[in-house]
Write a protein that holds these residues in place. Structure first.
Motif, PDB file in Angstrom:
ATOM      1  N   SER A   1      38.142 -41.240  68.252  1.00  0.00           N
ATOM      2  CA  SER A   1      39.228 -42.077  67.584  1.00  0.00           C
ATOM      3  C   SER A   1      38.678 -41.771  65.647  1.00  0.00           C
ATOM      4  CB  SER A   1      39.687 -43.878  68.171  1.00  0.00           C
ATOM      5  OG  SER A   1      38.616 -43.729  67.441  1.00  0.00           O
TER       6      SER A   1
ATOM      7  N   GLY B   1      39.019 -43.982  63.913  1.00  0.00           N
ATOM      8  CA  GLY B   1      37.838 -44.875  62.807  1.00  0.00           C
ATOM      9  C   GLY B   1      36.390 -44.199  63.384  1.00  0.00           C
ATOM     10  N   MET B   2      36.384 -43.680  64.742  1.00  0.00           N
ATOM     11  CA  MET B   2      34.755 -42.585  64.927  1.00  0.00           C
ATOM     12  C   MET B   2      34.815 -41.306  63.955  1.00  0.00           C
ATOM     13  SD  MET B   2      35.117 -43.568  69.120  1.00  0.00           S
ATOM     14  CE  MET B   2      34.306 -41.931  69.607  1.00  0.00           C
TER      15      MET B   2
ATOM     16  N   GLY C   1      42.384 -46.159  57.706  1.00  0.00           N
ATOM     17  CA  GLY C   1      42.409 -46.034  59.391  1.00  0.00           C
ATOM     18  C   GLY C   1      40.441 -46.498  59.768  1.00  0.00           C
ATOM     19  N   MET C   2      40.123 -47.444  59.813  1.00  0.00           N
ATOM     20  CA  MET C   2      39.295 -48.315  60.828  1.00  0.00           C
ATOM     21  C   MET C   2      39.657 -49.966  60.594  1.00  0.00           C
ATOM     22  SD  MET C   2      35.303 -48.187  58.919  1.00  0.00           S
ATOM     23  CE  MET C   2      34.813 -45.918  58.277  1.00  0.00           C
TER      24      MET C   2
END
Lengths: 310, 295, 314
Positions: free
Chosen positions: C135, C137-138, C163-164
């Motif tokens: 994703s 965040g990842m 975006g986290m």
């Protein structure tokens, strides 16, 4: 104006193949501004897809503005405005043309769509840029025109997906102010989905927090934040290192520990008010510059709710 | 002497009915066409399409005024008459203009939206995927009908009023229906094929190449299969023959030798065309997915 | 002692487009927040510092070495760029491993360091998944792991939080604070000012490619003399307190906020006013519920310094 919930779902379940995304999700959202929160993979996106009528839930029911979800996505979308997170614009079009086109897609007659496009562009602060091609817009302007195209047909509910994404501090302030202004007019409710809890706190009065497809917390933000009356956070200014102040406080029966953000967290002895701090400060030759009762931020509420789940 | 509130005003009007929502998309694209960069080519195509029809109209005119031909001692009797064949030819003569029109107008229709990620802009509105695709199809179908069915019907009516008279209309009353049916099938197929190619890629030019490739490819396939099996049956794969065969059937020309020589019937040709169109729509449906609106 | 990072009159142009303009600054161990409107030149500054861009003018030194010429110093720099480019077919672990091998680590050691870094950013469970399946965040966390896997002393982070989700943000901010406390030199850029406020008081603000201010945010605030110092108070009887304070000579203005039982004081001499305030509180036995300086934080200083300077205004 009714007090009926604008969104109401009960027992909503959905799975992609064998991966469950929503588990027996139930909540209600009333008028006003509501934050929709959740960590990645919580099912927020899937929930939005169901509410917009793009997915059918496996089980459960719900309604947006009294219109049942499931088959009637088009009827729901007629009355909502959706501001997507990602860029979704036609770069070769002039701003006013793009917004008018979106208005026509909502069913506004051409002349009214054009009139409305000018109005909403002025409203979101793009008045000067109405005749510029959207492709030349900066990030902040693109966010604004995305808001304008969602507002063009005066929706009853506005879905905002990360509306402050990529904006710099002043741009964020202005966007939040716009959102608050829309809500303050009383005609439009806002569903605000964001990872930046500070923004949600600034723009919304209520939150619904979901995790692993369930609601973990919901309600008024003010009610969710715990206040610990006896604990105050203090910052002071002194000529020396201020150790004397901390020791003096301890002698008065206050418990002191370092808190976040360079603050000193002081637990006042029972029955004593904050004036004890000033007295001790005066005696130790320091000036108290900041004093605040310890109170949770929305982030604290969020993180503790997430941890409880784990 | 009031001071008017300059704040946000909601729109209080009533939206137009939904059934013609798709026309918004069609109208938008058509209005853009003449401001875009393909404008000159587009005008050239329309002019050449018009010229072809003008030639047919001129023929109708001279046949109605035979003294012109007699003046130049041209034997009128040996010239082909104005019959079903004449009008079929008038439509078939537009093959090239239809093809170019489709490529120029259609290549970017969905590809551009995919490139700009603009599909969510449409589908987040009260618009179904069908309406979206219908709107885009209209952008191709309406101009195609405009250069095939409409002028051909016009020539038909002018001949009827000018020289054909009662006898002509009694013999050929079915022709207008055939003209419309064939044109609609051409428009639907070309539109579906172009949109399908356009939905597969993010660049209009590549969509055009895909369509040209498919056109050449399936003809080559038909030829190769014919060669291998030493037969003519596989002609049915080739869509331009299908359309020709279908035209002969629709225009009531089953008896002519040409029709007899085809190894398949007009109905079979129609089946192939409809199957190909349906396949294109099926692919389109897979490519344009509303769930991608929320990411 | 040579500073970990030093820039001397550094400018960078892209053709005719200005990136940064005559910046002289030194970064000390600890966390520095790099702030500025969109297009101010934050990314350019970080890239020039990391040795990824050649400065058009001026000199960059990392531990006294020029990062553009002396490749050895790259071992001591960790850079997290603001883009989103990965080899989607690789797994997270393989990607880090390959990068560490390029740093010159042997296979075994690279593997160990890669897993350590993934563990650190909380991606241990996803180490063997394709990056394409990560994703947003990842992917951000993987970028972070990539920046610190080789244990650098200078860590440059360009919008690492974008975006986290809130959990990821908190985790990352805690990590950054820890690196700062360990004595690494960390520069982090972000638009979310209150997160920087909570992380560090050491800031660097740029706008239009120029350095606006650097140093401790409270000291910077003190230097902005054209803006009077503000003190906001809440207590049970604000009107009574206000009437006492308006008598204080150094107080410039007192206004009442009736909805929240609060008063706002403006002064150009905060020291004197805080002294008198303490006195009044003790003499009258006022119980102060809240005392804060609404414009003594990163947000306010940023607003004062960049007012009318945003490059991104509509």
């Amino acid at each position: 104006m009714t007090s009926d919930p604008i969104i109401q779902v009960s027992g909503l379940s959905f799975a992609y193949g064998k991966t469950p995304v929503l588990n027996d999700l139930s909540f209600q959202i009333g008028r006003g501004a509501t934050g929709l929160l959740g960590p990645n993979g919580a099912g927020k996106t899937t929930l939005l897809k169901i509410l917009l009528g793009f997915l059918r839930p496996a089980r459960g029911s719900g309604a947006v503005l009294g219109i049942p979800i499931g088959r009637r996505g088009v009827h729901i979308r007629q009355r909502i405005g959706y501001m997507p997170e990602h860029d979704c614009l036609i770069p070769s079009l002039k701003a006013v043309r793009l917004v008018a086109y979106c208005g026509e897609l909502y069913g506004l007659p051409w002349a009214e769509a054009m009139q409305r496009a000018h109005e909403v562009l002025f409203y979101v602060g793009l008045g000067e840029a109405r005749y510029r091609e959207v492709g030349t817009f900066s990030t902040g302007m693109k966010q604004r025109i995305k808001l304008a195209q969602a507002l063009v047909a005066s929706p009853d509910v506005l879905f905002l997906d990360e509306p402050t994404n990529g904006l710099d501090p002043s741009g964020r302030q202005e966007m939040l102010q716009l959102i608050k202004d829309v809500v303050a007019q009383g005609e439009t409710s806002v569903i605000f989905s964001s990872h930046i809890l500070h923004d949600v706190e600034a723009a919304c009065t209520d939150v619904v927090m979901i995790k692993k497809g369930r609601v973990v917390v919901s309600g008024k933000i003010e009610d969710l934040k715990r206040v610990e009356e006896a604990v105050v956070e203090v910052r002071w200014k002194s000529a020396g290192d201020g150790d004397g102040f901390v020791q003096a406080l301890a002698r008065e029966g206050c418990r002191c520990e370092p808190g976040r953000n360079d603050l000193l967290r002081v637990t006042l002895p029972p029955g004593k008010g904050t004036e004890v701090l000033f007295r001790v400060a005066r005696a130790s030759g320091v000036q108290i510059r900041h004093l605040m009762r310890k109170r949770d931020s929305l982030e604290d509420v969020f993180l503790s709710a997430i941890e409880e789940q784990n | 002497m009031p001071v008017y509130d300059q704040h946000y005003h909601p729109w209080a009007g009533k939206p137009r009915p939904r059934w013609h929502r798709w026309l918004v998309i069609t109208r938008y694209h058509l209005s853009l066409l003449f401001t875009g960069k393909g404008r000159n080519i587009l005008i050239l195509i329309l002019v050449s399409a018009g010229f072809i029809h003008f030639c047919f109209l001129a023929y109708v005119y001279v046949m109605a005024n035979r003294q012109i031909l007699e003046q130049y001692a041209i034997p009128v009797e040996r010239l082909p008459g104005i019959n079903a064949r004449f009008f079929l030819t008038e439509i078939i003569a537009q093959t090239l203009t239809v093809a170019i029109l489709t490529l120029i107008m259609g290549a970017g229709l969905i590809a551009d939206d995919r490139r700009d990620n603009a599909i969510p802009l449409y589908l987040s509105k009260p618009l179904t995927v069908t309406e979206y695709l219908l709107g885009k199809l209209g952008v191709l179908a309406l101009p195609i009908l405009g250069i095939t069915a409409v002028p051909t019907l016009l020539v038909f009516v002018l001949h009827w009023l000018g020289g054909g008279g009662k006898e002509f209309i009694l013999t050929y009353w079915r022709l207008p229906f055939a003209i419309v049916a064939l044109s609609v099938l051409i428009a639907l197929f070309c539109g579906a094929l172009m949109l399908m190619a356009s939905s597969l890629v993010k660049k209009g030019a590549i969509a055009g190449v895909v369509v040209v490739g498919l056109f050449i490819g399936h003809n080559v396939l038909a030829g190769v299969l014919n060669g291998i099996f030493d037969s003519r049956k596989f002609m049915i794969i080739s869509l331009q023959f299908d359309f020709y065969r279908l035209g002969l059937w629709l225009f009531g020309l089953e008896h002519v030798q040409e029709a007899q020589e085809f190894p398949f019937s007009g109905l079979a040709a129609a089946g192939v065309i409809l199957a190909a169109t349906a396949l294109c729509w099926a692919i389109l449906w897979r490519q344009v997915r509303p769930v991608e609106v929320v990411k | 002692m040579t500073p970990p990072v030093a820039l001397y009159d550094v400018s960078k142009w892209y053709g005719e487009v200005l990136g940064i303009n005559g910046i002289t600054v030194q970064l000390t161990p600890g966390v520095t927040g790099l702030l500025g409107p969109n297009g101010a030149g934050k990314s350019t500054l970080l890239k020039v510092t990391a040795g990824l861009l050649w400065p058009s003018r001026g000199r960059v030194e990392i531990f006294g070495a020029n990062p553009w010429r002396e490749v050895e110093v790259y071992r001591r720099i960790g850079f997290c760029h603001d883009g989103d480019g990965f080899y989607d077919a690789l797994t997270g672990a393989d990607f880090l491993c390959a990068s560490l091998r390029m740093h010159g680590y042997a296979r075994q050691r690279a593997r160990a360091l890669a897993y350590e870094a993934l563990e650190l950013v909380g991606l241990a469970d996803e180490a063997r998944k394709r990056i394409g399946a990560y994703s947003k965040g990842m992917r951000q966390r993987l970028k972070l792991a990539h920046a610190v896997a080789h244990n650098p002393d200078v860590i440059l982070l360009d919008e690492p939080l974008a975006g986290m989700d809130p959990v990821g943000r908190r985790h990352t901010l805690d990590l950054v604070a820890r690196w700062g406390a360990e004595g690494k030199t960390v520069a982090i850029s972000s638009h979310i000012l209150h997160e920087i406020d909570a992380l560090t008081s050491n800031i660097m603000m740029i706008s239009h490619g120029r350095l606006l201010a650097e140093g401790d945010v409270h000291e910077v605030r003190g230097l902005l003399r054209e803006h009077p110092h503000q003190i906001y108070l809440e207590c049970a009887e604000p009107r009574a307190l206000a009437s006492r304070l308006i008598a204080v000579e150094q107080v410039r203005q007192v206004s009442l906020d009736s909805t929240r039982r609060g008063i706002l004081i403006e002064t150009f001499d905060p020291d004197a006013v805080y002294d008198r305030l303490t006195q009044v509180v003790i003499e009258d036995g006022v119980s102060i519920d809240l005392m804060t300086s609404p414009d003594d934080n990163v947000q306010a200083v940023f607003a004062y310094l960049t007012r009318g300077r945003s490059d991104d205004s509509g």
